[in-house]
Design an enzyme around this catalytic site. Structure first.
Site, PDB file in Angstrom:
ATOM      1  N   HIS A   1      32.370  19.296  59.515  1.00  0.00           N
ATOM      2  CA  HIS A   1      30.991  19.559  59.938  1.00  0.00           C
ATOM      3  C   HIS A   1      30.905  20.841  60.742  1.00  0.00           C
ATOM      4  O   HIS A   1      29.836  21.457  60.830  1.00  0.00           O
ATOM      5  CB  HIS A   1      30.447  18.382  60.751  1.00  0.00           C
ATOM      6  CG  HIS A   1      30.989  18.281  62.140  1.00  0.00           C
ATOM      7  ND1 HIS A   1      32.269  17.845  62.401  1.00  0.00           N
ATOM      8  CD2 HIS A   1      30.438  18.564  63.358  1.00  0.00           C
ATOM      9  CE1 HIS A   1      32.474  17.863  63.708  1.00  0.00           C
ATOM     10  NE2 HIS A   1      31.385  18.291  64.315  1.00  0.00           N
TER      11      HIS A   1
ATOM     12  N   LYS B   1      44.733  17.490  62.892  1.00  0.00           N
ATOM     13  CA  LYS B   1      45.993  17.210  63.595  1.00  0.00           C
ATOM     14  C   LYS B   1      47.136  17.377  62.614  1.00  0.00           C
ATOM     15  O   LYS B   1      46.954  17.229  61.400  1.00  0.00           O
ATOM     16  CB  LYS B   1      46.001  15.781  64.163  1.00  0.00           C
ATOM     17  CG  LYS B   1      46.874  15.628  65.398  1.00  0.00           C
ATOM     18  CD  LYS B   1      46.222  16.265  66.612  1.00  0.00           C
ATOM     19  CE  LYS B   1      47.026  16.008  67.890  1.00  0.00           C
ATOM     20  NZ  LYS B   1      46.306  16.488  69.076  1.00  0.00           N
TER      21      LYS B   1
ATOM     22  N   HIS C   1      45.190  32.624  80.192  1.00  0.00           N
ATOM     23  CA  HIS C   1      45.629  32.044  81.458  1.00  0.00           C
ATOM     24  C   HIS C   1      44.995  30.661  81.648  1.00  0.00           C
ATOM     25  O   HIS C   1      43.802  30.480  81.415  1.00  0.00           O
ATOM     26  CB  HIS C   1      45.226  32.951  82.632  1.00  0.00           C
ATOM     27  CG  HIS C   1      46.013  34.216  82.715  1.00  0.00           C
ATOM     28  ND1 HIS C   1      45.648  35.351  82.029  1.00  0.00           N
ATOM     29  CD2 HIS C   1      47.151  34.527  83.390  1.00  0.00           C
ATOM     30  CE1 HIS C   1      46.520  36.312  82.288  1.00  0.00           C
ATOM     31  NE2 HIS C   1      47.437  35.841  83.104  1.00  0.00           N
TER      32      HIS C   1
ATOM     33  N   THR D   1      45.043  20.582  79.968  1.00  0.00           N
ATOM     34  CA  THR D   1      44.802  19.164  79.727  1.00  0.00           C
ATOM     35  C   THR D   1      44.900  18.376  81.022  1.00  0.00           C
ATOM     36  O   THR D   1      44.042  17.531  81.325  1.00  0.00           O
ATOM     37  CB  THR D   1      45.793  18.611  78.683  1.00  0.00           C
ATOM     38  OG1 THR D   1      45.720  19.411  77.496  1.00  0.00           O
ATOM     39  CG2 THR D   1      45.461  17.169  78.342  1.00  0.00           C
TER      40      THR D   1
ATOM     41  N   ARG E   1      46.588  17.934  95.024  1.00  0.00           N
ATOM     42  CA  ARG E   1      45.975  19.066  95.722  1.00  0.00           C
ATOM     43  C   ARG E   1      44.617  18.707  96.307  1.00  0.00           C
ATOM     44  O   ARG E   1      44.229  19.217  97.370  1.00  0.00           O
ATOM     45  CB  ARG E   1      45.820  20.242  94.754  1.00  0.00           C
ATOM     46  CG  ARG E   1      45.260  21.511  95.371  1.00  0.00           C
ATOM     47  CD  ARG E   1      45.160  22.610  94.331  1.00  0.00           C
ATOM     48  NE  ARG E   1      46.448  22.924  93.730  1.00  0.00           N
ATOM     49  CZ  ARG E   1      46.606  23.781  92.716  1.00  0.00           C
ATOM     50  NH1 ARG E   1      45.550  24.400  92.204  1.00  0.00           N
ATOM     51  NH2 ARG E   1      47.809  24.007  92.215  1.00  0.00           N
TER      52      ARG E   1
ATOM     53  N   LYS F   1      38.545  34.495  72.783  1.00  0.00           N
ATOM     54  CA  LYS F   1      39.192  35.714  73.278  1.00  0.00           C
ATOM     55  C   LYS F   1      39.849  36.465  72.123  1.00  0.00           C
ATOM     56  O   LYS F   1      39.751  37.704  72.031  1.00  0.00           O
ATOM     57  CB  LYS F   1      40.230  35.348  74.337  1.00  0.00           C
ATOM     58  CG  LYS F   1      41.070  36.516  74.823  1.00  0.00           C
ATOM     59  CD  LYS F   1      42.165  36.066  75.783  1.00  0.00           C
ATOM     60  CE  LYS F   1      43.062  37.214  76.189  1.00  0.00           C
ATOM     61  NZ  LYS F   1      44.149  36.770  77.108  1.00  0.00           N
TER      62      LYS F   1
ATOM     63  N   SER G   1      40.091  40.640  76.959  1.00  0.00           N
ATOM     64  CA  SER G   1      40.331  39.603  77.956  1.00  0.00           C
ATOM     65  C   SER G   1      39.078  39.337  78.763  1.00  0.00           C
ATOM     66  O   SER G   1      38.276  40.248  79.019  1.00  0.00           O
ATOM     67  CB  SER G   1      41.464  40.037  78.906  1.00  0.00           C
ATOM     68  OG  SER G   1      42.659  40.238  78.206  1.00  0.00           O
TER      69      SER G   1
ATOM     70  N   ARG H   1      29.435  18.554  82.807  1.00  0.00           N
ATOM     71  CA  ARG H   1      28.271  18.360  81.937  1.00  0.00           C
ATOM     72  C   ARG H   1      28.503  17.216  80.954  1.00  0.00           C
ATOM     73  O   ARG H   1      27.602  16.392  80.725  1.00  0.00           O
ATOM     74  CB  ARG H   1      27.968  19.651  81.166  1.00  0.00           C
ATOM     75  CG  ARG H   1      26.745  19.548  80.276  1.00  0.00           C
ATOM     76  CD  ARG H   1      26.418  20.868  79.607  1.00  0.00           C
ATOM     77  NE  ARG H   1      27.453  21.307  78.695  1.00  0.00           N
ATOM     78  CZ  ARG H   1      27.356  22.401  77.934  1.00  0.00           C
ATOM     79  NH1 ARG H   1      26.281  23.165  78.024  1.00  0.00           N
ATOM     80  NH2 ARG H   1      28.336  22.760  77.120  1.00  0.00           N
TER      81      ARG H   1
END
Length: 540
Positions: free
Chosen positions: A127, A168, A251, A257, A307, A429, A435, A498
């Site tokens: 699609h 995949k 970068h 992930t 963190r 990119k 960049s 979002r």
């Protein structure tokens, strides 16, 4: 349609044995699942059937909503009937795998032996083009798994507004049994097979890293494609993502992930409605978590959660588990694992034989393989939130049990979509050939300095005094404008926020409660349906 290509020749006894070893328990010549058993001995469905079950549930919800929508005034009964057939037909188009490929090819190993290697690639939905999905190297790779992951990728891309179809692929090898030279041979030959059959290209199908693969394999694939089928194509480097920076990578892709998992957890845990449903106070601060799998996804998930105020108390790996109620430092554990090849014996925690999947914690992050939470252990899990860093770690039966026990499962098709989101940024990119930030960085720095100078002059004119303006550390850090990494991180955070809001709104609209998975699938299905329907496509 499943296209099968096998390169078979007189390769001797070693190759015949290799072919036998690489032959799946159930070989397929069609995409029909009726030829094989669809359930494991424990009664749970196989991975492909799992994804189909989840999608079918959402299919029913989306169909009911679309059919219940009021037709336009003046529409006749015949037109309403045609509309219903149109809706049902488009939703049915989304179900099957569009195209799949199985290839078998020989490679010469370093000791001179010739061995047959089997590879797979499935394109679930066209699609949107190109299709997108990772390449994994593992001994349990088969056509069913690849098709399941491709289907999941279709919904994953849609739910986070990445304009790709799902795909995949994988190669059935244990990477550790091969030298780097042999892995390179396998990777390059597989790329040639994909290119010859139209399963790779910046506008056709764009692979990425997955289990057992990384930047090195993607660089080999990009180079092979550019030197063969993609020769002379200025956009050839966009044929894969997850490449090294020097080869057109971006970068932030390596950690994408895991960073996405962090954002997904943060978006749901800071929402008062969902936090209250599972008995937690909103926010990450002070929460503890256990992660299963300390690979790329698990490591970076731990680092970002740590963190931002959460505490890692347990890590589960294939060869052992460690636990420390006072917390485990992810960076120290990463360094230890790199040096020793294992997490066992880590001085910052205790080795344990306890099943940490069912240990008490606020957040459990399965970031290893599929089918880790089943009806056998779902009733024992104490975590309030299960964040699916892996693909398909929870079976349908387990999902229902967890919902009944007031556990929040943040589904894989949303929460681990950070990788494909940043892959999309890398692909853009490559097509733009520049960049991020390069064209604006210097301009933004000068604009910010002029702004500070303007403020200082205004104050001095007003108060007739020398009033120095000193930028705060935060402003000083950003005064030069956004770097590529800044833009990637900002884009990923925006995408995950979002998408989370859209999923939450859908869950409330359908009155799904803690069934966030169905809400995410419905969001994806509605977007795919609109792509087909609003394009005015004709079907022969």
């Amino acid at each position: 349609m499943l296209r099968t290509t096998q390169s078979l020749s007189k390769l001797g006894k070693a190759s015949k044995e290799a072919l036998k070893a690489f032959t799946p328990a159930c070989s397929r010549l069609s995409t029909s699942s009726s030829q094989c058993s669809t359930a494991e001995p424990d009664g749970e469905p196989e991975f492909l059937e799992m994804v189909k079950d989840f999608a079918d549930n959402a299919h029913s919800l989306a169909l009911d909503k679309l059919l219940s929508a009021k037709p336009q005034p003046g529409k006749r009964a015949e037109e309403a009937a045609v509309r219903e057939k149109h809706i049902r037909g488009i939703l049915d188009i989304i179900k099957p795998t569009n195209t799949a490929l199985s290839v078998t090819f020989p490679i010469r190993r370093d000791n001179g032996e010739i061995e047959l290697v089997r590879g797979y690639r499935a394109q679930h939905s066209h699609h949107r083009l190109p299709t997108k999905g990772g390449i994994r190297y593992a001994m349990d790779v088969n056509m069913d798994e690849v098709q399941a992951l491709a289907m999941l990728m279709t919904f994953k891309c849609a739910v986070v507004d990445v304009p790709f179809g799902g795909a995949k692929g994988g190669i059935r090898i244990n990477k550790g049994d091969y030298s780097e030279n042999e892995v390179e041979k396998i990777t390059r030959r597989f790329t040639v097979e994909l290119a010859r059959k139209g399963f790779i290209g910046p506008g056709i199908d764009v692979p990425a890293p997955d289990m057992g693969t990384g930047e090195k394999e993607m660089a080999w694939m990009a180079d092979t494609f550019a030197m063969t089928h993609g020769y002379g194509d200025i956009n050839a480097s966009g044929c894969v993502t997850g490449k090294p920076i020097s080869q057109g990578g971006i970068h932030g892709r390596t950690a994408a992930t895991g960073r996405g998992v962090y954002h997904g957890i943060d978006n749901f845990i800071k929402d008062e409605y969902y936090a209250s449903l599972v008995g937690l106070t909103p926010g990450l601060e002070g929460k503890n978590f256990i992660v299963q799998g300390f690979g790329n996804v698990g490591l970076h998930t731990c680092r970002y959660l740590h963190r931002f105020g959460a505490k890692c108390i347990g890590v589960i790996e294939w060869d052992g588990s460690i636990y420390n109620a006072d917390g485990i430092d992810p960076k120290d554990l990463e360094d230890y694992k790199l040096e020793n090849g294992t997490i066992r014996g880590f001085p910052g925690a205790q080795d344990t034989t306890e099943d940490l999947m069912i240990a008490e914690c606020d957040i459990l992050i399965p970031a290893a393989n599929e089918r880790q939470i089943t009806k056998k252990n779902a009733h024992l899990i104490q975590a309030k939130i299960i964040a699916e860093g892996a693909n398909g770690p929870t079976t349908p039966a387990a999902d229902k049990i967890l919902q009944e026990r007031k556990r929040l499962v943040i589904p894989d098709l949303y929460i681990n979509a950070g990788g494909v989101t940043v892959s999309y940024f890398e692909w853009l990119k490559n097509l733009n050939h520049v960049s991020y930030g390069r064209l604006t960085w210097k301009y933004e720095e000068e604009s910010n300095l002029n702004l500070l100078d303007s403020v200082q002059q205004s104050l001095q004119t007003k108060f007739n005094d020398d009033i120095p303006i000193t930028a705060s550390p935060a402003f000083q850090d950003k005064i030069k404008g956004a770097s590529e990494k800044d833009i990637v991180h900002s884009g990923l955070a925006f995408t995950m926020e979002r998408s989370a809001k859209r999923i939450m709104a859908t869950a409330q609209a359908y009155e799904l409660g803690l069934d966030v998975r169905s809400a995410a699938y419905v969001v994806a299905l509605e977007k795919i349906y609109n792509t087909y329907s609003e394009a005015g496509l004709t079907f022969s």
